[in-house]
Design an enzyme around this catalytic site. Structure first.
Site, PDB file in Angstrom:
ATOM      1  N   PRO A 117       5.929 -19.353  55.053  1.00 26.14           N
ATOM      2  CA  PRO A 117       5.040 -18.728  56.087  1.00 26.14           C
ATOM      3  C   PRO A 117       4.220 -19.919  56.737  1.00 26.14           C
ATOM      4  O   PRO A 117       2.920 -20.371  56.193  1.00 26.14           O
ATOM      5  CB  PRO A 117       4.237 -17.609  55.512  1.00 26.14           C
ATOM      6  CG  PRO A 117       4.176 -17.988  54.122  1.00 26.14           C
ATOM      7  CD  PRO A 117       4.986 -18.997  53.475  1.00 26.14           C
ATOM      8  N   GLU A 118       4.381 -20.051  57.921  1.00 31.94           N
ATOM      9  CA  GLU A 118       3.423 -21.051  58.957  1.00 31.94           C
ATOM     10  C   GLU A 118       3.146 -19.910  59.834  1.00 31.94           C
ATOM     11  O   GLU A 118       3.807 -18.688  59.751  1.00 31.94           O
ATOM     12  CB  GLU A 118       3.948 -22.040  59.349  1.00 31.94           C
ATOM     13  CG  GLU A 118       4.304 -23.195  58.227  1.00 31.94           C
ATOM     14  CD  GLU A 118       4.601 -24.526  58.515  1.00 31.94           C
ATOM     15  OE1 GLU A 118       4.396 -25.002  59.566  1.00 31.94           O
ATOM     16  OE2 GLU A 118       5.692 -25.251  57.505  1.00 31.94           O
TER      17      GLU A 118
END
Length: 267
Positions: A2-3
């Site tokens: 996750p960015e």
DNA sequence: AACAAGACCTGCATGC
DNA sequence: TGCATGCAGGTCTTGT
């Protein structure tokens, strides 16, 4: 995984299940995430209603009508699944389960357990972590001038500076690589070289700001999967995708993490 | 203060 | 097949 784009997509995924819904039952199957969940974690949520589900950088911000805030971070391997209640079978790594009054169940899965859940009383700006986060790259407050102030005098590399959440909040290893490629800037370049002595943005910094916005926006809208999702990330040895460049993507290690870039077109 | 390196934890791909 | 190694998209802590 996750960015910023993945967290934003997670927020949209959770909104239908959680926004305006009440926590009817909360099950903690494993409390030892990055920080141990307090013993009364479930009890403090049950009966509470979600006012809004927001995002700040890579954090999910669950505002409750009580005034408290549930802050969640996916770490490296965290993810949520939404399904119709009740859920009978759980995976080993399903650690936290929210049964909502919407009739939907939200399950948090996180093999590496680097994720975070915290219940805060109030004000995020005073929080020791959230209060120090830098500009939201998709907000209108983010621009060449604010980034110039943040990069001024930095002796570190562009890769390290853009990975620093106090400078730009939400980029991670992939999108830093992608943004630098799009801006034709070397990840090894000193961050301060994009700023004049008086602190004004150099032309390349305007290009970088546009590139950061573009890679994030594109990741949010496209969401195509598969091998050609990234132009440089995890593509060591492949041809640089820039028209007429002809370079070969290289992998180097900076601050203990892989960096992918084209040494021909990125200066 | 700024910066780099190490630590946290599990799973997966690779090579012998 | 088993086993060892290295790697993974984050960030906090430690040390210079």
């Amino acid at each position: 995984m996750p960015e910023l784009p993945e967290v934003e997509l997670t927020r949209r995924q959770l909104r239908g299940a959680m926004e305006a819904a009440r926590f009817e039952n909360v099950l903690v199957r494993r409390a030892d995430l990055r920080y141990p969940l307090p013993r009364d974690f479930a009890a403090r949520l049950e009966g509470r209603t979600v006012r809004a589900l927001k995002r700040r950088a890579k954090y999910l911000i669950v505002e409750l009508t009580s005034g408290e805030i549930l802050v969640m971070h996916l770490g490296m391997s965290g993810s949520f699944a939404v399904s119709k209640a009740p859920v009978g079978q759980f995976d080993n790594h399903d650690h936290v389960v929210f049964n909502m009054s919407s009739g939907l169940t939200v399950v948090y899965n996180d093999p590496r357990r680097f994720g975070v859940m915290r219940l805060l009383d109030g004000d995020l700006a005073r929080d020791p972590v959230l209060g120090k986060l830098g500009a939201e790259p998709l907000a209108s407050t983010f621009g060449a001038h604010s980034l110039a102030m943040a990069l001024r005098g930095r002796k570190t590399t562009l890769k390290a500076a853009l990975s620093d959440q106090r400078i730009v909040a939400g980029l991670g290893n992939i999108y830093v690589c992608e943004a630098l490629h799009r801006a034709r800037l070397s990840p090894r370049r000193r961050a301060s070289t994009l700023v004049t002595r008086t602190g004004a943005p150099r032309p390349a910094l305007y290009v970088l700001v546009k590139a950061i916005r573009a890679v994030l926006t594109e990741a949010l809208s496209k969401k195509r999967s598969g091998a050609d999702r990234f132009r440089v990330y995890d593509r060591e040895g492949r041809r640089c995708p820039r028209r007429g460049c002809g370079g070969t993507i290289r992998r180097i290690v900076q601050n203990g993490r892989s960096t992918f870039y084209c040494p021909v077109c990125q200066r």
